[in-house]
Design a protein around this motif. Structure first.
Motif, short mmCIF file in Angstrom:
data_model
loop_
_atom_site.label_atom_id
_atom_site.label_comp_id
_atom_site.label_asym_id
_atom_site.label_seq_id
_atom_site.Cartn_x
_atom_site.Cartn_y
_atom_site.Cartn_z
N PHE A 1 -5.13 -16.62 -3.88
CA PHE A 1 -4.73 -15.15 -3.90
C PHE A 1 -6.00 -14.53 -3.12
CE2 PHE A 1 -2.89 -16.40 -7.82
CZ PHE A 1 -1.76 -15.60 -7.69
N GLN A 2 -5.59 -13.50 -2.02
CA GLN A 2 -6.48 -12.80 -1.10
C GLN A 2 -6.64 -11.47 -1.61
OE1 GLN A 2 -4.75 -12.77 2.73
NE2 GLN A 2 -5.90 -14.58 3.41
N GLY A 3 -5.86 -10.80 -2.12
CA GLY A 3 -5.66 -9.61 -2.52
C GLY A 3 -5.68 -9.22 -3.95
N CYS A 4 -5.07 -8.18 -4.49
CA CYS A 4 -4.43 -7.84 -5.81
C CYS A 4 -3.22 -8.77 -6.01
CB CYS A 4 -4.22 -6.21 -5.89
SG CYS A 4 -3.44 -5.93 -7.51
N ARG A 5 -3.33 -9.42 -7.11
CA ARG A 5 -2.24 -10.33 -7.41
C ARG A 5 -0.95 -9.53 -7.73
NH1 ARG A 5 -5.27 -15.21 -10.69
NH2 ARG A 5 -7.20 -15.14 -9.09
N PHE A 6 -1.03 -8.07 -8.10
CA PHE A 6 0.38 -7.39 -8.52
C PHE A 6 0.91 -6.64 -7.24
CE2 PHE A 6 2.25 -3.76 -10.53
CZ PHE A 6 3.16 -4.29 -11.12
N ALA A 7 0.23 -7.02 -6.10
CA ALA A 7 0.52 -6.13 -4.89
C ALA A 7 2.01 -6.10 -4.26
CB ALA A 7 -0.25 -6.58 -3.79
N GLU A 8 2.40 -7.36 -4.59
CA GLU A 8 3.84 -7.89 -4.01
C GLU A 8 5.11 -7.01 -4.97
OE1 GLU A 8 4.75 -9.10 -1.09
OE2 GLU A 8 2.33 -9.03 -0.81
N ARG A 9 4.66 -6.58 -6.19
CA ARG A 9 5.45 -5.81 -7.23
C ARG A 9 5.03 -4.46 -7.20
NH1 ARG A 9 5.72 -9.74 -12.33
NH2 ARG A 9 7.55 -8.95 -12.59
N CYS A 10 4.19 -3.90 -6.69
CA CYS A 10 3.59 -2.72 -7.22
C CYS A 10 4.12 -1.66 -6.16
CB CYS A 10 1.99 -2.72 -6.81
SG CYS A 10 1.28 -1.20 -7.20
N ASP A 11 4.83 -0.38 -6.75
CA ASP A 11 5.21 0.43 -5.90
C ASP A 11 4.02 1.20 -5.23
OD1 ASP A 11 7.85 -0.08 -7.14
OD2 ASP A 11 7.42 1.66 -8.67
N HIS A 12 2.85 1.06 -5.56
CA HIS A 12 1.67 1.72 -4.85
C HIS A 12 0.86 1.14 -3.92
CE1 HIS A 12 2.38 5.21 -7.79
NE2 HIS A 12 2.33 4.25 -8.65
N ALA A 13 1.19 -0.37 -3.40
CA ALA A 13 0.35 -1.00 -2.89
C ALA A 13 0.30 -0.60 -1.28
CB ALA A 13 0.91 -2.42 -2.95
N TRP A 14 -0.64 -0.76 -0.61
CA TRP A 14 -0.90 -0.93 0.70
C TRP A 14 -1.60 -2.03 1.28
CZ3 TRP A 14 -4.08 1.88 -2.41
CH2 TRP A 14 -5.33 2.01 -2.12
N GLU A 15 -1.94 -2.01 2.70
CA GLU A 15 -2.39 -2.95 3.08
C GLU A 15 -3.69 -3.68 2.72
OE1 GLU A 15 -1.94 -6.38 5.37
OE2 GLU A 15 -0.40 -4.61 5.42
N LEU A 16 -4.53 -2.62 2.08
CA LEU A 16 -5.79 -2.79 1.60
C LEU A 16 -5.64 -3.86 0.34
CD1 LEU A 16 -8.86 -2.72 1.38
CD2 LEU A 16 -8.59 -0.59 0.07
N CYS A 17 -4.44 -3.53 -0.44
CA CYS A 17 -4.22 -4.15 -1.73
C CYS A 17 -3.77 -5.78 -1.53
CB CYS A 17 -2.89 -3.68 -2.29
SG CYS A 17 -3.50 -1.97 -2.88
N ARG A 18 -3.35 -5.93 -0.04
CA ARG A 18 -2.90 -7.62 -0.05
C ARG A 18 -4.15 -8.05 0.74
NH1 ARG A 18 1.29 -4.01 1.09
NH2 ARG A 18 3.42 -4.54 -0.01
N GLN A 19 -5.31 -7.48 1.09
CA GLN A 19 -6.17 -8.16 1.65
C GLN A 19 -7.48 -8.27 0.85
OE1 GLN A 19 -6.75 -5.82 5.30
NE2 GLN A 19 -4.95 -6.64 6.35
N THR A 20 -7.69 -7.15 -0.02
CA THR A 20 -9.05 -7.26 -0.62
C THR A 20 -8.86 -7.15 -2.08
OG1 THR A 20 -9.99 -6.03 1.22
CG2 THR A 20 -11.26 -5.99 -0.99
N VAL A 21 -9.45 -8.15 -2.80
CA VAL A 21 -9.66 -8.08 -4.15
C VAL A 21 -10.05 -6.90 -4.78
CG1 VAL A 21 -10.27 -9.47 -6.57
CG2 VAL A 21 -9.61 -10.72 -4.41
N PRO A 22 -9.49 -6.15 -5.93
CA PRO A 22 -10.11 -4.91 -6.24
C PRO A 22 -11.28 -5.22 -7.38
CG PRO A 22 -7.79 -5.31 -7.31
CD PRO A 22 -7.86 -6.35 -6.30
#
Length: 688
Positions: A282-303
């Protein structure tokens, strides 16, 4: 204060296939003495693997590669196996999710509890017997001296779960791990089990790690909560803070997926997609692909962990002050709000599709070498009900009251002792086999466990085609109804069925074990739809599903009803599902219907004491909905082989009168659609 259990940076992997599966990935949590800590999340998130890691009961392919699990400051991962055996069952005990798979089927209940006691205590035979009796009585097993000599198969699901709790408590543990302890239990038994755990905790100051996906159970018993997703914890909070304001988008989705009366005319919010594969990096947030609020940062950086209020922390970029402005810009550019389907109320039909009158299903009890009939199990003892087209009748009651037998009896899958089953004006009882087979295209049953009802050796295309071949339906797509469908037409029909239940057409080439529980339930629904029925009998179709998957199945059933005009007999013990889905409700107790009416009549003004106890036992999520006068049922459902005299409910009724023990009450009518059988009201006349 020093925690009783402290887990730090725990990583558990499953060495399968080409890449290891990181079932638990860097988990951290603390549990203190006397508290209940709830671990929430969907199936596949790693909750049960966390529990097995604590107990060091991992399967052969699994191993802990990093981290610490400290009990009172001592690292359990450093203990040799001989010392760990002294911890299991004594200091830490576990209640497993499926009691029938955890209990030895060839040993009596007493023998299984005795094993635990002999492992951790030195007790004389007399003291062993006395202690076993105490444990069984402590967990509410009636007639313990007799039942301790019985085998697991002689117990109901709720009773087996109580036996599991008795075994877990035998060693007087400091920490009890409860893995989905109430998933398949009725609300009444669930309330008793939760009360039991709460009472034992108060008396022994025992800590509890509760693993569940039931938010109602969490609200009832938990002090602190952790939400787990894809192998890691993403939110922690006190119970009060979590239910007042869930922070993580995943937590909010779990709440939005809950069925309730306020959502009756709209679809439930669902979490799109599935839990990601835990074998990937995993690169970013693990929920990003199912999240209504996700943007590019969520897919690149772990919160990182962010503390919202004292004790309430969340792993989400939405709560980072530095990233908030970037999120607002992204939302302006692209809106990703999820929508739910709205449903139009169907108009009431005057004509009955199904009319059941005085239905009785009795099973003979054979004894002796010559197998003479010594009595009867009165599984269904004279029920009457009516279902109209496009409507849903919910049949509710405890396990063992005969709900499933009613469903099978209506389909004539078991012999009917007495009574009438009329479908669309035609009497089904007594029909010759070949005529009944033709009628079965109009009514189908969806069983509780789709995995058991789907042939594991058949592909989905063969499973769906089997029903079509067996019942030869009059398909609306057929040009010449008298001619059977060709192979090409059948395959097209199967593709349509799969798409209708939300599965891709290519799924037809796979086997049942390749699907999740929710997907298997969709396949079971598709199989029922293959013959164009007018009535579906749904036997607990969502009982063991996560709230998110349950929402998908309920949405599917509502959509099918809206589009096809299907009628449902919905057998369930989930009152929240009844609130959301049902038009009418029939409450069943020991083979008889004790109250029936429209859903609002039953839920707003329940009349029968049994109905009141059922509704009172439902866990309340919102603090404002906590019922001040909760009445939990005591004892167990009597045996249908030895029904009580008079009103069947009188041994458990708080309002029992002398007449209740002598004569079964006649019907009391409160409105043209609402009635009950109870001496608290005037018999055979209108009563306010």
């Amino acid at each position: 204060m020093m925690p009783l259990l402290e887990i730090a940076k725990l990583k558990t992997v499953l060495n399968t296939g080409s890449a290891p599966i990181h079932a638990v990935d860097g988990l951290e949590l603390k549990i203190f003495k006397g508290e209940t800590f709830a671990l929430l999340g969907e199936s596949g998130c790693g909750k049960s693997m966390t529990a097995l890691s604590i107990m060091r009961l991992l399967p052969e392919i699994a191993e802990i590669i990093e981290g610490h699990i400290k009990l009172d400051g001592n690292d359990l991962l450093l203990l040799p196996e001989t010392d760990m055996r002294k911890v299991r069952g004594k200091r830490i005990s576990m209640i497993f999710q499926e009691p029938m798979l955890s209990l030895n089927p060839v040993m009596t209940i007493a023998s299984q509890i005795k094993e635990v006691l002999k492992q951790h205590f030195i007790l004389h035979h007399t003291h062993l017997h006395k202690r076993i009796l105490e444990l069984l009585q402590q967990v509410g097993i009636p007639d313990a001296p007799r039942r301790m000599t019985e085998f697991p198969f002689q117990f109901s699901g709720g009773m087996k779960q109580r036996v599991m709790i008795a075994m877990a408590l035998a060693g007087e543990p400091e920490l009890l791990i409860a893995d989905e302890p109430t998933t398949a239990l009725d609300v009444t038994i669930q309330a008793q089990v939760l009360d039991l755990m709460r009472d034992l905790q108060q008396r022994t100051h025992m800590a509890i790690l509760l693993i569940t996906h039931d938010l109602g159970v969490v609200a009832e018993i938990a002090h602190r909560i952790a939400v787990m997703y894809a192998g890691e914890i993403i939110e922690t909070a006190t119970c009060k803070d979590f239910f007042q304001q869930p922070a993580h988008p995943y937590s909010q989705k779990l709440f939005a997926a809950l069925p309730e009366r306020a959502k009756r005319n709209q679809g439930l919010a669902v979490i799109s997609g599935n839990v990601p594969l835990l074998s990937q990096a995993f690169q970013g947030c693990r929920f990003a692909e199912r999240c209504d609020h996700a943007w590019e940062l969520c897919r690149q950086t772990v919160p990182e962990w962010i503390e919202i209020t004292p004790g309430h922390r969340v792993k989400c970029h939405l709560f980072s002050k530095e990233k908030r402005s970037e999120y607002q810009v992204n939302r302006t550019e692209k809106q990703t709000t999820s929508s739910v389907e709205t449903y139009q109320p169907t108009h009431h039909q005057d004509s009955a599709l199904l009319n059941v009158t005085n239905l009785k299903i009795h099973f003979p009890i054979y004894q002796g070498l010559l197998r003479h009939t010594a009595g009867y199990v009165k599984a269904v003892d004279g029920i009457s009900l009516t279902i109209t087209s496009g409507k849903t009748l919910a049949l509710v009651g405890e396990s063992g009251c005969g709900k499933t037998t009613v469903g099978k009896g209506i389909c004539l899958l078991i012999p009917v002792t007495e009574g009438s089953v009329q479908f669309n004006g035609s009497e089904l009882t007594g029909l010759p086999r070949h005529q009944l087979r033709k009628k079965r295209t109009e009514f189908q049953i969806i069983f509780q466990d789709p995995y058991s009802s789907l042939n594991p050796r058949m592909r989905i295309i063969d499973i769906l085609e089997e029903g079509m071949n067996a019942l030869t339906p009059d398909d609306p797509h057929r040009i010449k109804p008298e001619q059977p469908l060709s192979s090409y037409q059948k395959e097209n029909r199967i593709d349509e069925l799969l798409q209708r239940v939300g599965l891709p057409p290519e799924a037809k080439w796979r086997y049942p074990h390749e699907f999740s529980g929710g997907q298997r339930q969709r396949i079971a629904i598709a199989r029922a739809l293959a013959v164009n029925p007018k009535l579906l009998i749904c036997d607990e179709p969502t009982s063991a599903l996560d709230v998110s998957v349950q929402a998908q199945i309920l949405n599917l059933l509502r959509t099918l009803q809206q589009n096809l005009g299907l009628a449902y007999l919905f057998i369930t013990h989930n009152i929240s599902v009844v609130e959301y889905l049902a038009d009418e409700v029939a409450v069943m107790y020991l083979g008889r219907i004790v109250e029936k009416g429209y859903v609002d009549e039953i839920l707003n003004t329940p009349k029968h004491p049994y109905t009141q106890a059922l509704l009172s036992s439902v866990p309340a999520i919102e603090a404002t909905s906590k019922r001040p006068n909760r009445t939990h049922l005591k004892g167990e459902l009597p045996s249908p082989a030895n029904t009580p005299s008079g009103c069947y409910f009188h041994p458990r009724c708080p309002y029992v009168m002398p007449i209740c023990r002598k004569i079964y009450p006649e019907k009391s009518t409160f409105s043209p659609t609402h009635s009950a059988h109870c001496y608290l009201y005037s018999q055979n006349q209108n009563s306010a």
